[in-house]
Design an enzyme around this catalytic site. Sequence first.
Site, PDB file in Angstrom:
ATOM      1  N   SER A 137       7.324  -3.935  -7.102  1.00 32.55           N
ATOM      2  CA  SER A 137       7.742  -5.113  -6.332  1.00 32.55           C
ATOM      3  C   SER A 137       8.342  -6.117  -7.312  1.00 32.55           C
ATOM      4  O   SER A 137       8.078  -6.048  -8.523  1.00 32.55           O
ATOM      5  CB  SER A 137       6.529  -5.741  -5.647  1.00 32.55           C
ATOM      6  OG  SER A 137       6.887  -6.940  -4.978  1.00 32.55           O
TER       7      SER A 137
ATOM      8  N   TYR B 194      -2.293  -8.780  -5.802  1.00 25.84           N
ATOM      9  CA  TYR B 194      -1.141  -7.905  -5.517  1.00 25.84           C
ATOM     10  C   TYR B 194      -0.156  -7.918  -6.685  1.00 25.84           C
ATOM     11  O   TYR B 194       0.293  -6.856  -7.155  1.00 25.84           O
ATOM     12  CB  TYR B 194      -0.463  -8.383  -4.232  1.00 25.84           C
ATOM     13  CG  TYR B 194       0.781  -7.622  -3.860  1.00 25.84           C
ATOM     14  CD1 TYR B 194       0.694  -6.367  -3.258  1.00 25.84           C
ATOM     15  CD2 TYR B 194       2.051  -8.141  -4.111  1.00 25.84           C
ATOM     16  CE1 TYR B 194       1.841  -5.661  -2.916  1.00 25.84           C
ATOM     17  CE2 TYR B 194       3.199  -7.445  -3.778  1.00 25.84           C
ATOM     18  CZ  TYR B 194       3.094  -6.208  -3.178  1.00 25.84           C
ATOM     19  OH  TYR B 194       4.234  -5.511  -2.840  1.00 25.84           O
TER      20      TYR B 194
HETATM   21  N1  LIG Z   1       8.107  -4.639   2.440  1.00 29.57           N
HETATM   22  C1  LIG Z   1       8.374  -5.362   1.373  1.00 29.57           C
HETATM   23  O1  LIG Z   1       9.020  -6.434   1.456  1.00 29.57           O
HETATM   24  C2  LIG Z   1       7.919  -4.901   0.021  1.00 29.57           C
HETATM   25  C3  LIG Z   1       8.368  -5.632  -1.093  1.00 29.57           C
HETATM   26  C4  LIG Z   1       7.990  -5.206  -2.365  1.00 29.57           C
HETATM   27  C5  LIG Z   1       7.195  -4.077  -2.511  1.00 29.57           C
HETATM   28  N2  LIG Z   1       6.762  -3.408  -1.412  1.00 29.57           N
HETATM   29  C6  LIG Z   1       5.923  -2.236  -1.633  1.00 29.57           C
HETATM   30  O2  LIG Z   1       6.436  -1.152  -0.888  1.00 29.57           O
HETATM   31  C7  LIG Z   1       5.372  -0.305  -0.487  1.00 29.57           C
HETATM   32  C8  LIG Z   1       5.431  -0.110   1.013  1.00 29.57           C
HETATM   33  O3  LIG Z   1       5.399  -1.368   1.648  1.00 29.57           O
HETATM   34  P1  LIG Z   1       5.760  -1.504   3.199  1.00 29.57           P
HETATM   35  O4  LIG Z   1       6.194  -2.899   3.443  1.00 29.57           O
HETATM   36  O5  LIG Z   1       6.632  -0.366   3.609  1.00 29.57           O
HETATM   37  O6  LIG Z   1       4.295  -1.337   3.826  1.00 29.57           O
HETATM   38  P2  LIG Z   1       3.828  -0.992   5.328  1.00 29.57           P
HETATM   39  O7  LIG Z   1       4.947  -1.142   6.283  1.00 29.57           O
HETATM   40  O8  LIG Z   1       2.579  -1.780   5.527  1.00 29.57           O
HETATM   41  O9  LIG Z   1       3.449   0.551   5.211  1.00 29.57           O
HETATM   42  C9  LIG Z   1       2.465   0.935   4.282  1.00 29.57           C
HETATM   43  C10 LIG Z   1       2.304   2.434   4.270  1.00 29.57           C
HETATM   44  O10 LIG Z   1       1.315   2.768   3.279  1.00 29.57           O
HETATM   45  C11 LIG Z   1       0.255   3.509   3.891  1.00 29.57           C
HETATM   46  N3  LIG Z   1      -0.996   3.224   3.179  1.00 29.57           N
HETATM   47  C12 LIG Z   1      -1.666   2.038   3.089  1.00 29.57           C
HETATM   48  N4  LIG Z   1      -2.775   2.205   2.358  1.00 29.57           N
HETATM   49  C13 LIG Z   1      -2.802   3.511   1.974  1.00 29.57           C
HETATM   50  C14 LIG Z   1      -3.703   4.302   1.216  1.00 29.57           C
HETATM   51  N5  LIG Z   1      -4.834   3.789   0.703  1.00 29.57           N
HETATM   52  N6  LIG Z   1      -3.414   5.613   1.013  1.00 29.57           N
HETATM   53  C15 LIG Z   1      -2.287   6.154   1.530  1.00 29.57           C
HETATM   54  N7  LIG Z   1      -1.405   5.462   2.271  1.00 29.57           N
HETATM   55  C16 LIG Z   1      -1.673   4.151   2.487  1.00 29.57           C
HETATM   56  C17 LIG Z   1       0.285   3.081   5.357  1.00 29.57           C
HETATM   57  O11 LIG Z   1      -0.295   4.046   6.239  1.00 29.57           O
HETATM   58  P3  LIG Z   1      -1.893   4.070   6.535  1.00 29.57           P
HETATM   59  O12 LIG Z   1      -2.290   2.663   6.828  1.00 29.57           O
HETATM   60  O13 LIG Z   1      -2.047   5.021   7.688  1.00 29.57           O
HETATM   61  O14 LIG Z   1      -2.526   4.613   5.304  1.00 29.57           O
HETATM   62  C18 LIG Z   1       1.804   2.998   5.578  1.00 29.57           C
HETATM   63  O15 LIG Z   1       2.328   4.305   5.750  1.00 29.57           O
HETATM   64  C19 LIG Z   1       4.092  -0.968  -0.991  1.00 29.57           C
HETATM   65  O16 LIG Z   1       3.720  -0.395  -2.225  1.00 29.57           O
HETATM   66  C20 LIG Z   1       4.500  -2.400  -1.179  1.00 29.57           C
HETATM   67  O17 LIG Z   1       3.714  -3.057  -2.147  1.00 29.57           O
HETATM   68  C21 LIG Z   1       7.102  -3.802  -0.158  1.00 29.57           C
END
Ligand SMILES: NC(=O)c1ccc[n+]([C@@H]2O[C@H](COP(=O)([O-])OP(=O)(O)OC[C@H]3O[C@@H](n4cnc5c(N)ncnc54)[C@H](OP(=O)(O)O)[C@@H]3O)[C@@H](O)[C@H]2O)c1
Length: 260
Positions: free
Chosen positions: A143, A157
């Site tokens: 991130s 985080y």
């Molecule tokens: N969206 C953003 O703006 C953003 C920005 C910077 C970085 N990121 C990073 O990108 C990644 C994805 O973010 P996102 O926004 O796409 O999140 P999201 O929409 O909340 O989706 C998260 C995914 O991770 C899974 N997950 C959560 N805990 C888990 C665990 N313990 N083991 C396996 N799977 C798990 C969830 O499914 P389950 O709950 O069923 O496990 C879901 O498939 C993260 O690492 C986040 O830090 C996101």
Amino acid sequence: MLTSIEGRSVIVTGASKGIGKGIARVFAGRGARVLLAARNLSQAEAAAAEIQSSGGLVSAVAADVSRMEDNIRMAQTAIDRHGGIDILCCNAGIFPAAKLFDMSEADWDQVLDVNLKGTFLSVQACLPALKARGKGRIVVTSSITGPITGYPGWSHYGASKAGQLGFIRTAAIELAPLNITVNAVLPGNILTEGVEALGPDYIAKMTSAIPARRLGSVEDVAYAALFLASDEAGFISGQTIVVDGGQVLPESHMALEDMG
Ligand SMILES: NC(=O)c1ccc[n+]([C@@H]2O[C@H](COP(=O)([O-])OP(=O)(O)OC[C@H]3O[C@@H](n4cnc5c(N)ncnc54)[C@H](OP(=O)(O)O)[C@@H]3O)[C@@H](O)[C@H]2O)c1
């Protein structure tokens, strides 16, 4: 044009939603065989069924990346279904907010366990299969928050996301003799289910802070991951690509206001 992904066996963790699902869709659309991992199996299966129409061979497995036994089962599932592992995308992550005065030890441990320890455990579980292929790719979703910026409520985080970069830099050195590269994408604000849950006020404020005047799409991140996973990126390791529409660039609010 990157052509090297076709037929590759790919694991994407946290792939039932958001960025992980976008990575899975983009990779499958180029003919990769993709295993989607998440804790909730029915959601992961629904995502796999939706993506299947894009092409490739897509299936799901239930795995909590913070548990070693789940990571081992996830790796074995890819070996059983696809004959091995070529590419691991460590994307699973959580971002619950808690300010320092209120943050419990359990809050801290939960975020670090999933985001940072989960990255290490997924990599370690997949390493024997990646090594057996004679070459491999590991792409971590970090991130901008932590490595470059901060945001109130996300000290745990940010520590986890900065920690991932410390991890990849040494992993890249250790795994270089095995022809395995380890890189990271650093998304800014990307419109995912997880970010939508932060509410319209958060999204509106974030949009105004991004020079591109929009949040990113999951595909914006997936194409960067695709490049790092390609044969063509074979001499790049321990590096990062920021995918943020210029969010980290303005030196002050004035820089954004003066854009006109
Ligand atoms: N969206 C953003 O703006 C953003 C920005 C910077 C970085 N990121 C990073 O990108 C990644 C994805 O973010 P996102 O926004 O796409 O999140 P999201 O929409 O909340 O989706 C998260 C995914 O991770 C899974 N997950 C959560 N805990 C888990 C665990 N313990 N083991 C396996 N799977 C798990 C969830 O499914 P389950 O709950 O069923 O496990 C879901 O498939 C993260 O690492 C986040 O830090 C996101």
